[in-house]
Scaffold this motif. Sequence first.
Motif, short mmCIF file in Angstrom:
data_model
loop_
_atom_site.label_atom_id
_atom_site.label_comp_id
_atom_site.label_asym_id
_atom_site.label_seq_id
_atom_site.Cartn_x
_atom_site.Cartn_y
_atom_site.Cartn_z
N SER A 133 46.32 -29.74 -32.01
CA SER A 133 46.85 -31.19 -31.77
C SER A 133 46.40 -32.03 -32.98
N THR A 140 51.47 -38.25 -32.40
CA THR A 140 50.50 -37.06 -31.69
C THR A 140 51.58 -35.96 -31.50
N TYR A 184 51.29 -31.66 -30.21
CA TYR A 184 50.53 -30.68 -29.43
C TYR A 184 51.37 -29.45 -29.53
N THR A 232 44.15 -33.18 -24.43
CA THR A 232 44.58 -34.58 -24.98
C THR A 232 43.58 -34.78 -26.15
N SER A 240 42.33 -37.50 -28.75
CA SER A 240 41.94 -39.15 -28.91
C SER A 240 41.08 -39.51 -30.06
#
Length: 124
Positions: free
Chosen positions: A48, A57, A59, A68, A70
């Motif tokens: 990611s 973003t 993935y 996820t 962040s």
Amino acid sequence: VQLQASGGGLVHPGGSLRLSCAASTFTLDSRAVAWFRQAPGKEREAISCIASSGGGTFYADSVEGRFTISRDNAKNTMYLQMNSLIPEDTAVYYCATSAVSTVPSCTVVHYTYWGQGTLVTVSS
């Protein structure tokens, strides 16, 4: 330039882990950051990536919907929340940062600084 990854460990299939990567001696807020992983006998692969703005973003298909990425620029730290882990997720996970705010693609060549890696093992 130093990146310190942490949070790896042994987890059962279906479990969750959160990896952290803290930067020291420089700030992350103006840099694109990413997570990669490398399983035994395999090449390092991108998991990611995220731009400095928090957008852009990416993935990998293998983790889409389960992981996820962040970042908390105030804490100078990036994270990877990993849910619904499967044995195929077993690998050493690396955090990385570029020297710029965005990169053309989520690939190793665009990332300049690397953490030391943290081992994630998914096994029953």
